[in-house]
Design an enzyme around this catalytic site. Structure first.
Site, PDB file in Angstrom:
ATOM      1  N   LYS A 136      -4.395 -12.054   1.430  1.00 34.62           N
ATOM      2  CA  LYS A 136      -4.863 -11.470   2.685  1.00 34.62           C
ATOM      3  C   LYS A 136      -5.756 -12.454   3.427  1.00 34.62           C
ATOM      4  O   LYS A 136      -6.380 -13.304   2.802  1.00 34.62           O
ATOM      5  CB  LYS A 136      -5.704 -10.213   2.374  1.00 34.62           C
ATOM      6  N   ARG A 194       2.213   0.597  -4.358  1.00 34.61           N
ATOM      7  CA  ARG A 194       3.420   1.388  -4.646  1.00 34.61           C
ATOM      8  C   ARG A 194       3.987   1.072  -6.018  1.00 34.61           C
ATOM      9  O   ARG A 194       4.616   1.928  -6.655  1.00 34.61           O
ATOM     10  CB  ARG A 194       4.454   1.157  -3.534  1.00 34.61           C
TER      11      ARG A 194
END
Ligand code: BES
Ligand code: MN
Ligand code: ZN
Length: 490
Positions: A267, A341
């Site tokens: 990120k 996920r």
């Protein structure tokens, strides 16, 4: 903070601050008795100034004209708009004011003729006050916040039970916040597991923790892949509460990425610190488990919390990797930042296989796309079951934790099919990011009744968050009150 109920004549009460509500277009506070004309006039003047506007507060010093030192008048807005939420925020405002001026106790007088029932009034007052008087000051030398005790003056004879219930619910929220706010160097997966363990021994829950080697050996390919880049090893935390014989359980699953750097798909630096809040889903589950067991809810409830640290390094999983998830499906990794996920998938399929639940509900700070779509005051909801979604929506209106349901269908399921594996961990480009993430999870739950909360925008106070008296800086504990309301209404 200690809260108690009392059935007495409020105006005769010797207290540091006696609080009344006032609505718009009335000249005196609700339930205010006839007293000394001079004092009544000062109160009328104060009410005129604030006009009973929602959130307004005025304080009138009584100078020994009556036993209370002060009368505090708090605006509830227009009478027809009084809700759980307006009482909750107003109670939070009162509590903060009383705390700010340094009082150690106060009273709130509840009128009999409000348009909502007294249980709602009392529980909203308790929630608003307790949640507002929280501050994450664990690492500060000067602990600024004072937490005054509250006496609620009411003729409701069941007030004490209502207070006890609302207190347990609020404690669940505060507990969730207190872990969610921890910095990532003091809350890694092992420490997260430690918190669950100590909760379980205090509250007589069953607690199971799977270590890295157990996870590997049992086939939790998602959790081990994401966790392999950090020297803080992954854990799967399972809490069980049994409050009913022979009933299928509800399973709650919560994402607990104790820090999300993005991994190899790293990120940008800007606001990366906020990724300590990527464990908020897991904290929500801890808060619900705590309160549900204290409230002795007549249900069975399983909490499953996959916990990892998502780090870049020589051992990290990579874009291009194909991994095998808990249920045997393969997943192609296209972005290591879509890690939530993967760990949720394993937890969901393990939960369904092991416990055959009647329903499974997950909480996760899953996608930035959810913030783009709904902002930071509404959580995303995706479900394969209308009954559950409707019930959630109802609870959401009660607790003021807003949700908005997004669609899911086979077209979205197609968007995460992989060229080389069964599924892939991102959709095509950025389109429908919240739904494609949910579609990935939908592959784990199949036909089991399921709801997924994307709390990326609502789990902590961030850009665009609406200021609410009862949501101070940091983690909000979003979902704890909503879920407890849901579980309370079978
Ligand atoms: N934890 C983040 C989602 C997130 C981002 C929550 C910002 C709150 C604020 C999640 O693991 C993530 O990085 N998701 C990616 C998915 C993408 C790579 C498909 C995202 O949203 O960018
Ligand atoms: Mn991520
Ligand atoms: Zn994440």
């Amino acid at each position: 903070m200690f809260v108690k109920a009392e059935n007495s004549n409020a105006i005769k009460k010797k207290t540091k601050s006696l609080c009344y509500f006032v609505t718009e277009k009335s000249d005196l506070p609700l339930g205010f008795p006839k007293i000394d004309q001079k004092l009544t006039n000062s109160i009328k003047e104060a009410v005129k100034e604030t006009k009973g506007k929602l959130g307004s507060i005025s304080i009138i010093h009584t100078h020994d004209m009556i036993p209370t030192q002060r009368i505090l008048v708090a605006g509830l807005g227009p009478r027809h708009k009084i809700t759980h939420e307006s009482i909750r925020t107003t109670s939070g405002k009162i509590a903060k004011k009383v705390s700010d001026i340094g009082l150690d106790e106060y009273c709130i007088s509840i009128p009999n003729n409000l348009p909502v029932n007294s249980k709602v009034v009392i529980s909203s007052i308790v929630e608003g006050a307790r949640l507002a008087l929280y501050s994450f000051d664990k690492y500060k030398k000067d602990k600024k916040l004072k937490t005054p005790n509250l006496t609620i003056i009411t003729s409701d004879t069941t007030a004490s039970q209502t207070i006890a219930k609302a207190s347990s619910v609020s404690e669940g929220v505060l507990y969730a916040r207190s872990i969610a706010n921890l910095p990532p160097n003091e809350c890694n997966p092992a420490q997260m597991a430690g918190f669950a363990k100590s909760l379980s021994s205090k509250n007589k829950l069953k607690c199971t923790i799977f270590s890295k080697s157990e996870l590997k050996q049992k086939g939790f390919g998602g959790i081990t892949a994401v966790g392999q880049g950090s020297k803080n090893e992954p854990k799967l935390i399972i809490l069980e509460y049994h409050g009913k014989k022979d009933a299928k359980p509800t399973i709650l699953v919560g994402k607990a990425v104790t820090f999300d750097t993005g991994g190899i798909s790293i990120k940008p630096a800007d606001k990366m610190d906020e990724m300590k809040f990527d464990k908020c889903g897991g904290c929500t589950v801890l808060g619900v488990m705590k309160a549900a067991s204290e409230l002795k809810l007549p249900i069975n409830l399983i909490g499953i919390i996959p916990s990892v640290e998502n780090m870049p390094g020589g051992e990290s999983y990579r874009p291009g990797d194909i991994i095998r998830l808990y249920d045997g499906k393969t997943a192609e990794i296209l972005n290591t930042d879509a890690e939530g996920r993967l760990i949720l998938f394993d937890a969901l399929s393990y939960g369904i296989k092991t416990y055959k639940p009647k329903e499974i509900i997950d909480f996760a700070t899953l996608t930035g796309a959810c913030i783009v779509a709904l902002g930071t005051n509404v959580a995303g909801l995706v479900s394969n079951n209308k009954k559950i979604a409707d019930k959630i929506s109802k609870s959401s209106h009660t607790t003021g934790e807003q949700v908005w349901q997004l669609p899911i269908n086979d077209d979205y399921m197609d968007m995460i099919k992989s060229d080389y594996a069964d599924i892939r961990n991102t959709g095509p480009g950025r389109v429908a990011g919240t739904i494609t993430a949910a579609a990935f999870l939908a592959n784990a739950v199949g036909n089991t009744p399921w709801a997924h909360f994307d709390i990326a925008g609502t789990a902590w106070i961030q850009g665009g968050s609406k200021e609410k008296s009862y949501n101070p800086k940091g983690a909000t504990g979003f979902g704890v009150r909503l879920m407890l309301d849901y579980l309370n209404n079978p």
